[in-house]
Design a protein around this motif. Structure first.
Motif, PDB file in Angstrom:
ATOM      1  N   PHE A 152       0.824  -1.210   0.000  1.00  0.00           N
ATOM      2  CA  PHE A 152       0.000   0.000   0.000  1.00  0.00           C
ATOM      3  C   PHE A 152       0.863   1.268   0.000  1.00  0.00           C
ATOM      4  N   LYS A 153       2.173   1.098   0.021  1.00  0.00           N
ATOM      5  CA  LYS A 153       3.099   2.233  -0.037  1.00  0.00           C
ATOM      6  C   LYS A 153       3.995   2.170  -1.273  1.00  0.00           C
ATOM      7  N   VAL A 177      -1.874  -3.382  -5.504  1.00  0.00           N
ATOM      8  CA  VAL A 177      -3.166  -3.164  -4.849  1.00  0.00           C
ATOM      9  C   VAL A 177      -4.245  -2.906  -5.898  1.00  0.00           C
ATOM     10  N   PHE A 178      -3.964  -2.003  -6.822  1.00  0.00           N
ATOM     11  CA  PHE A 178      -4.958  -1.688  -7.843  1.00  0.00           C
ATOM     12  C   PHE A 178      -5.163  -2.860  -8.801  1.00  0.00           C
ATOM     13  N   LEU A 190     -19.785   2.060  -3.971  1.00  0.00           N
ATOM     14  CA  LEU A 190     -18.594   2.909  -3.933  1.00  0.00           C
ATOM     15  C   LEU A 190     -17.893   2.888  -5.289  1.00  0.00           C
ATOM     16  N   PRO A 191     -17.100   3.917  -5.598  1.00  0.00           N
ATOM     17  CA  PRO A 191     -16.347   3.902  -6.857  1.00  0.00           C
ATOM     18  C   PRO A 191     -15.455   2.669  -6.943  1.00  0.00           C
ATOM     19  N   HIS A 192     -15.362   2.109  -8.139  1.00  0.00           N
ATOM     20  CA  HIS A 192     -14.442   1.009  -8.392  1.00  0.00           C
ATOM     21  C   HIS A 192     -13.128   1.611  -8.886  1.00  0.00           C
ATOM     22  N   TYR A 193     -12.139   1.669  -8.018  1.00  0.00           N
ATOM     23  CA  TYR A 193     -10.843   2.253  -8.372  1.00  0.00           C
ATOM     24  C   TYR A 193      -9.967   1.197  -9.029  1.00  0.00           C
ATOM     25  N   TYR A 194      -9.349   1.557 -10.173  1.00  0.00           N
ATOM     26  CA  TYR A 194      -8.572   0.595 -10.948  1.00  0.00           C
ATOM     27  C   TYR A 194      -7.101   0.952 -11.118  1.00  0.00           C
ATOM     28  N   ALA A 195      -6.739   2.228 -11.002  1.00  0.00           N
ATOM     29  CA  ALA A 195      -5.330   2.618 -11.158  1.00  0.00           C
ATOM     30  C   ALA A 195      -5.177   4.079 -10.752  1.00  0.00           C
ATOM     31  N   LEU A 196      -3.946   4.432 -10.337  1.00  0.00           N
ATOM     32  CA  LEU A 196      -3.621   5.805  -9.954  1.00  0.00           C
ATOM     33  C   LEU A 196      -2.225   6.129 -10.465  1.00  0.00           C
ATOM     34  N   TYR A 197      -2.129   7.220 -11.223  1.00  0.00           N
ATOM     35  CA  TYR A 197      -0.857   7.592 -11.854  1.00  0.00           C
ATOM     36  C   TYR A 197      -0.496   9.045 -11.539  1.00  0.00           C
ATOM     37  N   ARG A 198       0.822   9.293 -11.535  1.00  0.00           N
ATOM     38  CA  ARG A 198       1.338  10.666 -11.591  1.00  0.00           C
ATOM     39  C   ARG A 198       2.123  10.780 -12.887  1.00  0.00           C
ATOM     40  N   LEU A 199       1.746  11.739 -13.710  1.00  0.00           N
ATOM     41  CA  LEU A 199       2.398  11.962 -14.992  1.00  0.00           C
ATOM     42  C   LEU A 199       3.039  13.340 -14.980  1.00  0.00           C
TER      43      LEU A 199
END
Length: 387
Positions: A57-58, A88-89, A165-174
Motif C-alpha cells: 500500500f506504499k 493493490v490496484f 462505492l467507486p471502483h478504483y482501478y489505477a492511480l498515476y502521476r504523470l
C-alpha cells in the motif's frame, strides 16, 4: 527465474524510445497511454502475492523517459510516469474481473474528453469504449486515497465487491513539461452501452444545488437536487429492489462516515427504453453484449445483476438496475456513489461555520456538515425519492 519485485522506494529507470508511439491530441494523454502500456507489461514480470502486505500500500513504480528522438507533436521528449500501489490496484481489477489486457486495450486508445470538470476545475476523460473514467485529481486527493486505501481494500473484500462505492482501478502521476498531473482511473458509473437521457448528481442538500443555465445547455446536463425535486421525478425500483439497494447504500455510507468523509454524491443516469439509443456498437467481442443480448437484457427481470459473458466482466453493468414492473415508465437506472474523497477536517469545519453564518440557515440546507449529519440527510433524501 523469479519475477521482479516492486519496491516501496524505487529509483528512476531511463528507457530508450520504443517503436510504438501513442498518439493523442494532448501530450498528457499520449504519456498516459504510454504509461499504462508500460506499467501493465511490467506487471507480467512481477510475482503476484497471495496476500497484500502493508508495504504494497506504499509501493510505487517510476519511469523516466529522456529521448530527443520523439516526435514532439505526438509525444513529449521528456516525461515521467509513476504508478501508485500497482499490486493493490491490480487486485481491485482482478476482483472485479477486469483483466489487465482488456484494461490496457481500453486505455491505450485516445481517451475522450468529457464536457464536465471536477470540483477543482480539472478535466475529466473517459476511455474510448466508455468503460472507464479518467479523473484528474489534486495532490491532496492522492493523499486521501492513500489514507483510505487499506480500509477500502478490506471493505471491498468483506462485501465481495457488492458496493456502490467507486471502483478504483489505477492511480498515476504523470510529469509533462515539468508539471505533475495526477490521474485516477475508475469504473464509469453511467452505462457504457445505453444512451443516458437524464443525469442527476444528488447530495440531499438544497443550498446552491441547482444546475446553472450554462450547464443546462449541454446535450445531457448533470442536474442537481433542486432540479430533481422540481421535475417531480422518482426512481421506481419497487419495494424488494429498493430494500436491497438501500441496505447496500446504507452500508457504503456507514463506511464513508467511518473514514470521516462527506460531500459525496449519488450519480443517477436514466435510460428511457422507449426513447432507445445505444452509445456504441454492441457487437464488439471480448465479453460485450450483442444485439440479441440487448433484447434479452431489456426483457429480463434480473437486469440488476451483472451479465456474465466469458471470464472478463469488463463490459458488464455493475451499477445498473431496472425499474419495477409496476411502473408506467420503462427505464434503466445507473446508480453509483462518486466524489468520496472529501475529508471533514479543520478546513471543512471552518467552511461549515462560514456557510452557516452566510446563509443564515442551519445544517439542513448547506452541504458542508459533519459526516454523520451529512450521511443522515443524504440517506433520507434518497429514501424519499426512491420508491
Amino acid at each position: 527465474m523469479e519475477g521482479h519485485k516492486i519496491k516501496t522506494k524505487s529509483k528512476f529507470k531511463v528507457r530508450h524510445q520504443k517503436h510504438k508511439l501513442f498518439r493523442a491530441n494532448e501530450p498528457l494523454l499520449s504519456v498516459l497511454m504510454w504509461g499504462v502500456n508500460f506499467t501493465i507489461h511490467e506487471l507480467d514480470n512481477v510475482n503476484i502475492p497471495v496476500m497484500l502486505l502493508p508495504e504494497h500500500f506504499k509501493a510505487n513504480v517510476k519511469i523516466r523517459i529522456d529521448n530527443q528522438n520523439f516526435n514532439k507533436e505526438v509525444m513529449p521528449s521528456h516525461f515521467k510516469v509513476k504508478e501508485y500501489c500497482p499490486l493493490v490496484f491490480r487486485a481491485f481489477r482482478e476482483y472485479w474481473k477486469v483483466h489487465d489486457g482488456s484494461f490496457r486495450d481500453s486505455l491505450t486508445e485516445p481517451p475522450i474528453p468529457m464536457n464536465e470538470t471536477t470540483k477543482s476545475s480539472l478535466p475529466l476523460y473517459q476511455s474510448c469504449d466508455r468503460r472507464f473514467v479518467l479523473k484528474c485529481i489534486t495532490k491532496e486527493d492522492v493523499e486521501q486515497i492513500h489514507n483510505i486505501l487499506p480500509e477500502y481494500h478490506r471493505y471491498i473484500v468483506e462485501t465481495q465487491g457488492d458496493t456502490l462505492l467507486p471502483h478504483y482501478y489505477a492511480l498515476y502521476r504523470l510529469t509533462v513539461d515539468d508539471k505533475e498531473n495526477y490521474i485516477l482511473v475508475m469504473r464509469n458509473v453511467l452505462s457504457t452501452k445505453y444512451k443516458i437521457h437524464y443525469k442527476y448528481d444528488v447530495k440531499g442538500s438544497t443550498v446552491d444545488r441547482r444546475a446553472t443555465d450554462k450547464e443546462k445547455l449541454n446535450p445531457c446536463p448533470t442536474l442537481k437536487d433542486i432540479d430533481f425535486v422540481e421535475s417531480k421525478r422518482t426512481i421506481d425500483l419497487g419495494p424488494e429492489q429498493k430494500k436491497i439497494f438501500m441496505e447496500r447504500l446504507k452500508r457504503d455510507v456507514k463506511f464513508l462516515v467511518s473514514q470521516h468523509k462527506m460531500d459525496y454524491s449519488l450519480l443517477i443516469g436514466i435510460h428511457d427504453l422507449d426513447q432507445g439509443g445505444v452509445e456504441r456498437d454492441l457487437t464488439v467481442s471480448g465479453g460485450d453484449m450483442n444485439t440479441s443480448d440487448l433484447s434479452a437484457y431489456e426483457s429480463s427481470d434480473d437486469s440488476d445483476n451483472p451479465t456474465q459473458i466469458g471470464e472478463d466482466c469488463s463490459f458488464d453493468e455493475p451499477f445498473m438496475l431496472r425499474n419495477s414492473d409496476r411502473s408506467t415508465r420503462r427505464e434503466l437506472y445507473s446508480l453509483g456513489l462518486i466524489d468520496i474523497l472529501t475529508y471533514y477536517g479543520m478546513k471543512k469545519k471552518s467552511a461549515h461555520v462560514a456557510k452557516t453564518k452566510l446563509s443564515g440557515s442551519d445544517a439542513d440546507g448547506i452541504s458542508t456538515v459533519r459526516p454523520e449529519i451529512y450521511a443522515r440527510r443524504f440517506l433520507d433524501f434518497i429514501d424519499k425519492q426512491f420508491i
